[in-house]
Motif scaffolding. Structure first.
Motif, mmCIF file in Angstrom:
data_model
loop_
_atom_site.group_PDB
_atom_site.id
_atom_site.type_symbol
_atom_site.label_atom_id
_atom_site.label_comp_id
_atom_site.label_asym_id
_atom_site.label_seq_id
_atom_site.Cartn_x
_atom_site.Cartn_y
_atom_site.Cartn_z
ATOM 1 N N LYS A 1 38.642 15.997 -3.762
ATOM 2 C CA LYS A 1 39.310 15.058 -3.763
ATOM 3 C C LYS A 1 39.511 15.570 -2.050
ATOM 4 O O LYS A 1 39.611 16.279 -1.726
ATOM 5 N N ARG B 1 45.223 13.948 -1.363
ATOM 6 C CA ARG B 1 45.057 13.941 -2.840
ATOM 7 C C ARG B 1 45.258 14.535 -3.896
ATOM 8 O O ARG B 1 45.773 14.855 -4.593
ATOM 9 N N GLN C 1 48.279 15.570 -6.212
ATOM 10 C CA GLN C 1 48.251 15.393 -7.077
ATOM 11 C C GLN C 1 48.813 16.837 -8.286
ATOM 12 O O GLN C 1 49.331 17.199 -9.653
ATOM 13 N N GLU D 1 44.634 7.073 -0.281
ATOM 14 C CA GLU D 1 44.482 8.523 -1.630
ATOM 15 C C GLU D 1 45.704 8.809 -2.525
ATOM 16 O O GLU D 1 45.361 9.252 -2.975
ATOM 17 N N LEU D 2 46.378 7.557 -2.118
ATOM 18 C CA LEU D 2 47.898 7.967 -3.557
ATOM 19 C C LEU D 2 47.458 6.974 -4.536
ATOM 20 O O LEU D 2 48.853 6.746 -5.366
#
Length: 209
Positions: A46, A50, A54, A78-79
């Motif tokens: 990732k 991210r 996460q 990325e979100l």
């Protein structure tokens, strides 16, 4: 919430309801020393951004606010699919203080805030939960790297005015020096990504034995 962490039940100082704690993930910087957006560097499959977002979500610490500034149009994808709220720091060129102010304004009604950075890839959900396990009203809880303390940190709302008064690129380290802090050991806090060399060292395979 399903699967509440162990610290949840202990935080009921204001009647029957637990504390309202928010997470602010700071990711607004321009990565000047690196020369490219550090937020997009790959780590464990990732991007750093991210991965950090996460981790914050997996810790179930509270609503997660991601502060963006430079490169925001490249970072937003990325979100996607993560349960986070994106906040924009209009004054991001000023430095980290602008990001903190934007985040605090967004969560002004919370009882406390957990502040984390996107360039500390060794932060785990367990460490975030350990910080909250140490939290009590009126205190600051910081990560202890051994030779220093720093983020991730938890700030009671009593410190919000001081966070809002910050300027420049020093972040909240001044508050950690000014006020007594509880701490949680986090040797991995020494690892952050500011330069290409930092990232290359992070990405390098660990030698056997």
């Amino acid at each position: 919430m399903v699967g509440r962490p162990k610290w949840w039940a202990a935080h009921t100082p204001r009647g029957p309801h637990p504390l309202n704690i928010a997470v602010i993930l700071l990711a607004a910087g321009a990565s000047v020393r690196l020369g490219q957006p550090k937020q997009l560097l790959p780590y464990q499959g990732k991007s750093l951004l991210r991965h950090a977002a996460q981790t914050a979500c997996d810790a179930h610490c509270g609503e997660v606010f991601v502060v963006l500034g430079a490169y925001s149009k490249f970072l937003e994808p990325e979100l996607v699919s993560l349960p986070v709220r994106v906040i924009y720091a209009e004054d991001w060129p000023e430095g980290m203080a602008a990001s903190l102010r934007a985040g605090i304004h967004a969560i002004a009604n919370c009882d406390a805030v957990l502040v984390m950075l996107c360039d500390q890839p060794l932060v785990t959900k367990e460490h975030l939960q350990a910080l909250l396990a140490e939290f009590q009203l009126g205190v600051i809880v910081a990560s202890n790297y051994g030779e220093a303390i720093g983020p991730p940190c938890v700030f009671d709302r009593a410190y919000f005015p001081e966070l809002l008064a910050l300027t420049g690129d020093s972040g909240a380290r001044g508050l950690l020096k000014k006020h007594p802090c509880r701490t949680v050991a986090f040797p991995g806090g020494r690892v952050d990504v500011d330069t290409l060399t930092d990232w290359q060292a992070l990405a390098a395979p660990t030698p056997p034995g």
